[in-house]
Design a protein around this motif. Structure first.
Motif, PDB file in Angstrom:
ATOM      1  N   VAL A 205      -1.565 -17.154 -47.634  1.00  0.00           N
ATOM      2  CA  VAL A 205      -1.245 -16.264 -48.758  1.00  0.00           C
ATOM      3  C   VAL A 205      -1.852 -16.815 -50.045  1.00  0.00           C
ATOM      4  CG1 VAL A 205       0.640 -15.472 -50.247  1.00  0.00           C
ATOM      5  CG2 VAL A 205       0.849 -15.310 -47.765  1.00  0.00           C
ATOM      6  N   ASP A 207      -5.011 -17.343 -50.440  1.00  0.00           N
ATOM      7  CA  ASP A 207      -6.344 -17.827 -50.050  1.00  0.00           C
ATOM      8  C   ASP A 207      -6.764 -19.132 -50.730  1.00  0.00           C
ATOM      9  OD1 ASP A 207      -6.631 -15.333 -48.574  1.00  0.00           O
ATOM     10  OD2 ASP A 207      -7.032 -14.395 -50.498  1.00  0.00           O
ATOM     11  N   ARG A 277     -10.264 -12.093 -45.501  1.00  0.00           N
ATOM     12  CA  ARG A 277      -8.923 -12.438 -45.947  1.00  0.00           C
ATOM     13  C   ARG A 277      -8.044 -11.207 -45.767  1.00  0.00           C
ATOM     14  NH1 ARG A 277     -10.426 -14.197 -51.749  1.00  0.00           N
ATOM     15  NH2 ARG A 277     -12.578 -13.849 -51.177  1.00  0.00           N
ATOM     16  N   CYS A 279      -6.537  -9.381 -47.798  1.00  0.00           N
ATOM     17  CA  CYS A 279      -6.774  -8.267 -48.720  1.00  0.00           C
ATOM     18  C   CYS A 279      -7.915  -7.370 -48.230  1.00  0.00           C
ATOM     19  CB  CYS A 279      -7.053  -8.799 -50.120  1.00  0.00           C
ATOM     20  SG  CYS A 279      -6.691  -7.589 -51.397  1.00  0.00           S
ATOM     21  N   LEU A 282      -6.393  -5.078 -45.792  1.00  0.00           N
ATOM     22  CA  LEU A 282      -5.524  -4.155 -46.509  1.00  0.00           C
ATOM     23  C   LEU A 282      -6.335  -3.041 -47.159  1.00  0.00           C
ATOM     24  CD1 LEU A 282      -2.500  -3.942 -47.273  1.00  0.00           C
ATOM     25  CD2 LEU A 282      -3.012  -5.237 -49.323  1.00  0.00           C
ATOM     26  N   ALA A 298      -1.258   0.522 -51.934  1.00  0.00           N
ATOM     27  CA  ALA A 298      -1.349  -0.819 -51.337  1.00  0.00           C
ATOM     28  C   ALA A 298      -0.632  -1.774 -52.276  1.00  0.00           C
ATOM     29  CB  ALA A 298      -2.800  -1.229 -51.143  1.00  0.00           C
ATOM     30  N   LEU A 299       0.492  -2.338 -51.829  1.00  0.00           N
ATOM     31  CA  LEU A 299       1.343  -3.120 -52.719  1.00  0.00           C
ATOM     32  C   LEU A 299       0.760  -4.485 -53.032  1.00  0.00           C
ATOM     33  CD1 LEU A 299       4.785  -2.263 -51.094  1.00  0.00           C
ATOM     34  CD2 LEU A 299       3.941  -1.466 -53.315  1.00  0.00           C
ATOM     35  N   SER A 300       0.478  -5.259 -51.982  1.00  0.00           N
ATOM     36  CA  SER A 300       0.014  -6.629 -52.197  1.00  0.00           C
ATOM     37  C   SER A 300      -0.370  -7.238 -50.865  1.00  0.00           C
ATOM     38  CB  SER A 300       1.131  -7.465 -52.839  1.00  0.00           C
ATOM     39  OG  SER A 300       0.722  -8.804 -53.003  1.00  0.00           O
ATOM     40  N   SER A 301      -1.347  -8.134 -50.903  1.00  0.00           N
ATOM     41  CA  SER A 301      -1.685  -8.905 -49.700  1.00  0.00           C
ATOM     42  C   SER A 301      -0.943 -10.238 -49.713  1.00  0.00           C
ATOM     43  CB  SER A 301      -3.187  -9.162 -49.649  1.00  0.00           C
ATOM     44  OG  SER A 301      -3.569 -10.048 -50.687  1.00  0.00           O
ATOM     45  N   MET A 302      -0.059 -10.424 -50.689  1.00  0.00           N
ATOM     46  CA  MET A 302       0.550 -11.744 -50.876  1.00  0.00           C
ATOM     47  C   MET A 302       2.055 -11.748 -50.661  1.00  0.00           C
ATOM     48  SD  MET A 302      -1.654 -13.431 -53.929  1.00  0.00           S
ATOM     49  CE  MET A 302      -1.760 -12.188 -55.199  1.00  0.00           C
TER      50      MET A 302
ATOM     51  N   LEU B 297       3.206   1.930 -62.384  1.00  0.00           N
ATOM     52  CA  LEU B 297       3.625   1.998 -60.985  1.00  0.00           C
ATOM     53  C   LEU B 297       5.135   1.836 -60.961  1.00  0.00           C
ATOM     54  CD1 LEU B 297       3.255   1.977 -57.911  1.00  0.00           C
ATOM     55  CD2 LEU B 297       2.832  -0.481 -58.051  1.00  0.00           C
ATOM     56  N   ALA B 316       4.510 -10.721 -56.209  1.00  0.00           N
ATOM     57  CA  ALA B 316       3.383 -10.607 -55.269  1.00  0.00           C
ATOM     58  C   ALA B 316       2.573  -9.359 -55.608  1.00  0.00           C
ATOM     59  CB  ALA B 316       3.893 -10.545 -53.831  1.00  0.00           C
ATOM     60  N   ILE B 317       3.271  -8.299 -55.975  1.00  0.00           N
ATOM     61  CA  ILE B 317       2.580  -7.067 -56.371  1.00  0.00           C
ATOM     62  C   ILE B 317       1.860  -7.286 -57.698  1.00  0.00           C
ATOM     63  CG2 ILE B 317       2.942  -4.655 -57.054  1.00  0.00           C
ATOM     64  CD1 ILE B 317       5.367  -4.646 -55.098  1.00  0.00           C
ATOM     65  N   ARG B 319       0.859 -10.118 -59.102  1.00  0.00           N
ATOM     66  CA  ARG B 319      -0.261 -11.068 -59.023  1.00  0.00           C
ATOM     67  C   ARG B 319      -1.487 -10.391 -58.437  1.00  0.00           C
ATOM     68  NH1 ARG B 319       3.095 -14.796 -56.154  1.00  0.00           N
ATOM     69  NH2 ARG B 319       1.347 -15.225 -54.796  1.00  0.00           N
ATOM     70  N   GLU B 320      -1.245  -9.470 -57.500  1.00  0.00           N
ATOM     71  CA  GLU B 320      -2.375  -8.755 -56.909  1.00  0.00           C
ATOM     72  C   GLU B 320      -2.987  -7.775 -57.918  1.00  0.00           C
ATOM     73  OE1 GLU B 320      -4.217  -9.593 -54.397  1.00  0.00           O
ATOM     74  OE2 GLU B 320      -3.186  -8.764 -52.642  1.00  0.00           O
ATOM     75  N   ARG B 323      -5.131  -9.970 -60.123  1.00  0.00           N
ATOM     76  CA  ARG B 323      -6.309 -10.486 -59.431  1.00  0.00           C
ATOM     77  C   ARG B 323      -7.293  -9.375 -59.113  1.00  0.00           C
ATOM     78  NH1 ARG B 323      -6.057 -13.960 -53.731  1.00  0.00           N
ATOM     79  NH2 ARG B 323      -5.511 -11.952 -52.858  1.00  0.00           N
ATOM     80  N   TYR B 324      -6.826  -8.294 -58.506  1.00  0.00           N
ATOM     81  CA  TYR B 324      -7.734  -7.258 -57.987  1.00  0.00           C
ATOM     82  C   TYR B 324      -7.415  -5.851 -58.492  1.00  0.00           C
ATOM     83  CZ  TYR B 324      -9.107 -10.606 -54.325  1.00  0.00           C
ATOM     84  OH  TYR B 324      -9.564 -11.684 -53.632  1.00  0.00           O
ATOM     85  N   LEU B 326      -5.061  -4.067 -57.447  1.00  0.00           N
ATOM     86  CA  LEU B 326      -4.952  -3.408 -56.145  1.00  0.00           C
ATOM     87  C   LEU B 326      -4.118  -2.129 -56.193  1.00  0.00           C
ATOM     88  CD1 LEU B 326      -5.573  -3.573 -53.072  1.00  0.00           C
ATOM     89  CD2 LEU B 326      -3.407  -4.766 -52.814  1.00  0.00           C
ATOM     90  N   SER B 327      -2.884  -2.231 -56.676  1.00  0.00           N
ATOM     91  CA  SER B 327      -2.021  -1.047 -56.644  1.00  0.00           C
ATOM     92  C   SER B 327      -2.164  -0.207 -57.902  1.00  0.00           C
ATOM     93  CB  SER B 327      -0.560  -1.458 -56.455  1.00  0.00           C
ATOM     94  OG  SER B 327      -0.184  -2.396 -57.438  1.00  0.00           O
TER      95      SER B 327
END
Lengths: 444, 444
Positions: A205, A207, A277, A279, A282, A298-302, B297, B316-317, B319-320, B323-324, B326-327
């Protein structure tokens, strides 16, 4: 089961499979590595193969065999020699690279012998050698090479003491790295002054490079002094094998060299590339869901933490989608990745993904036309032959009609037998990859 | 603190306040109830006031005083009489409606006396009476009226036994309703054949009418037989006061009437309207965040479960997102509602919202420019004078500079003193509403 639910279940499987395809080692290696006119390109960097006398492939991990196969397909006869430790029966037909089957999750003498040979190969590499190291999850156990003076038994005894005292995984890895000749940058040190490319399939988690397989080719941010602090924090100096304690104390006193640190010249010719990874899986699954007509979140890969708590939180989000389309419109696909943990209290059989699917079923409330699929990308969920399970808004009713009490199965950590009875285990067989778990919830 | 963080914190407060404003009892009552030319309109239904000889306002709950005030502003002299039990010091200046201060969360004799008078007023209502009942959270404790033959002490003793044996809140409510003259539809029975409008401020996850204040004006889906099953499930028949056991056994044997059930004619002239719920606050906060330029969100208004697990999942949501994206894209506002629980192991002071803010700070990792605000919409978080707390991406550094160990404060359930030292408690004072908690995370 209604036709609608049936369709949702088929979609769920297609979405999961799309995620899996994105992190297959072969595809991942082809995405990051190309061979053109004798030049190997890896993630933007160029390695002219004629600058090297030898190309050696080393590695470890559950994805080792597939990664090796993809590497052979890419480099063919350019590979001089190769050696990789893999989990028992995780094999492929290869030409040059040798696979050594070894124990996982408990290291064994096969792994130890393999690690010794890999370390030897690494040490023989010179300035004109290109070493390609293939790392995937499970590598910590599959590549055991204690420092001189410490036996594999001593190291295992140390792991038991650390587990019993409640040390965190970070603390365990700190000590493990300082008892290993190969982890915590040890492999990079052995390989120097050769050129080292490390291709990594992340099963961790967040990476962090120094966590994946205990970071054989990256600087170690921890020290011998940290190790002694940990021993004192849990007051376990006296419980450790004397060889281990002596080594750590010698290290802290400076009479044994530290693990390689950031800025060390041995890292001047190394490159670490994460090729797949969680993500990635995902995002690919999310894309597939969108193709199939779902609005996606997509909530989180973590995601980590307790499996049932996580299931409850996912279903709180899903129920709100069913009721008000709050976070995303229907038909919706809510996805997440990462790896949760199960607190085992019962005597049943299961894994975190099966437990998630069962806990989620119990939290569906009034939801209709909803499906939950969760599975490990390695095809294995806990000590079972299933990758995970699928539950849906008819699961509780189905269980009632079979006379099964879902809450009792959950309480006994027995999701495997519950879903077995319902015919809703999700079985993929070994996938030869490993980027933790995927979960998806369809709200039709 | 940087200017950027400062701005984010101001935005967080503005977003929370917008959520709060949407569930203020006055605003909520005005939204659902209008008086036009002598006709009271409630959620689409019309009640011509000249059809009634009397208008009686009854009620209970933490929001009682504000709801009563809004009702007086709406109906003025049309109100003949009114009586509401409220928490101590939760008062307003009123003209006609009388407020009775009573014990919460533990019921007391004031509440008992108030409940008796309210029941009496309800029983006196005839066909030409319009009864308006104002219900908000806390009503279970503020309106205690045991059935004949059972004392308040007996009922409290029963609650203790149920708590000790690990009964769920649903099981506790099942038994409570069958020991109460006023809960589980009892008030509706007393009011019949008068017309009954119940206006409800929901403090219950999922907004089940029969759970809010134990459903005084709605059909009870549970039975005396269910009560006996619960006693047997936990083998606690012998631990209950004999008066309680006798009443439940008599009920199951049919010698005492059941609580009112769906379809009962007493519900033919009742209307239950939820005028404010957590999701209203969540949606208003989300709208404000969007106005301030954030991508939003809103996860769910139904989050429950362990506070630290919930904080970890939220982060976790987040941080993603950092980072990306994502959501949701940055700058992002992630929101949620509902009510988590705290497992108290330490000896410190705090509440679930403060604990969430602290746990979240510890899970921020490498995040920059991020703020977490969580607070109870009633202005009270646990046994503290704060509604909640605000943490941000500088919180851990700030704590270090003050010599505070955030993990140790969390371990000791002492978030109050942690945030007090940092000047980051969020204090609103009593808000006179109560729709559980709001949490929001800004990722700049």
């Amino acid at each position: 089961m209604t036709g609608k639910l049936d369709q949702l279940r088929r979609d769920a499987v297609a979405i999961f499979q799309a995620g899996l395809a994105a992190v297959a080692p072969g595809a991942a290696i082809r995405r990051f590595c190309q061979l053109e006119e004798g030049v190997l390109r890896v993630n933007g960097k160029s390695y002219p193969l004629d600058a090297f006398n030898r190309v050696v492939v080393l590695g470890t991990g559950k994805g080792g065999a597939s990664m090796a196969k993809a590497m052979e397909e890419l480099l063919g006869e350019h590979i001089s020699e190769g050696l990789i430790t893999v989990k028992y029966r995780h094999l492929e037909q290869l030409s040059t690279i040798e696979l050594i089957e070894a124990g996982h999750p408990l290291p064994d003498m096969n792994g130890h012998a393999g690690a010794r040979r890999i370390f030897q190969l690494a040490s023989q590499a010179d300035e004109k050698t290109l070493v390609i190291c293939l790392i995937s999850g499970g590598g910590s156990a599959l590549l055991p090479l204690p420092v001189a003076g410490v036996s594999l038994d001593d190291k295992q005894q140390t792991t038991k003491v650390l587990l019993a005292c409640g040390a965190t995984i970070h603390e365990m890895n700190t000590i493990r790295k300082h008892l290993s000749a190969i982890k915590g940058g040890g492999l990079a040190r052995a390989v120097y002054p050769a050129t080292l490319i490390t291709l990594i399939l992340s099963d961790v988690v967040g990476d962090d490079l120094d966590s994946i397989a205990s970071g054989p080719a990256v600087p170690d941010p921890t020290t011998y002094a940290d190790c002694l602090s940990i021993l004192d924090r849990y007051a376990i100096r006296q419980q450790l094998p004397s060889t281990v304690l002596r080594h750590l104390e010698d290290g802290a006193a400076g009479t044994v060299p530290e693990t390689p640190k950031r800025g060390d010249r041995i890292f001047s010719r190394t490159d670490n590339v994460i090729i797949a990874r969680n993500c990635d899986a995902l995002i690919a699954a999310k894309r597939k869901a969108a193709e199939l007509g779902y609005h996606t979140l997509a909530l989180s890969s973590m995601l980590e933490g307790d499996t049932r708590e996580s299931a409850a939180m996912h279903m709180a989000i899903a129920r709100e989608v069913a009721r008000y389309e709050l976070s995303v419109a229907k038909p919706a696909c809510i996805l997440s990745g990462g790896e949760t943990t199960v607190t085992i209290k019962g005597t049943g059989k299961g894994g975190r993904s099966q437990e998630f699917a069962l806990a989620a079923a119990l939290k569906m409330g009034e939801m209709k036309n909803s499906v939950v699929l969760c599975a490990g990308t390695d095809g294995t969920d806990g000590p079972t032959d299933a990758a995970g399970a699928i539950s849906d808004s008819s699961t509780l009713e189905q269980a009632r009609s079979l006379g099964l009490d879902p809450a009792a199965y959950l309480e006994n950590n027995d999701a495997y037998h519950f879903f077995h009875a319902l015919g809703s285990l999700y079985i993929t067989g070994p996938t030869n990859t490993n980027v933790m778990d995927l979960r998806l919830i369809l709200v039709g």
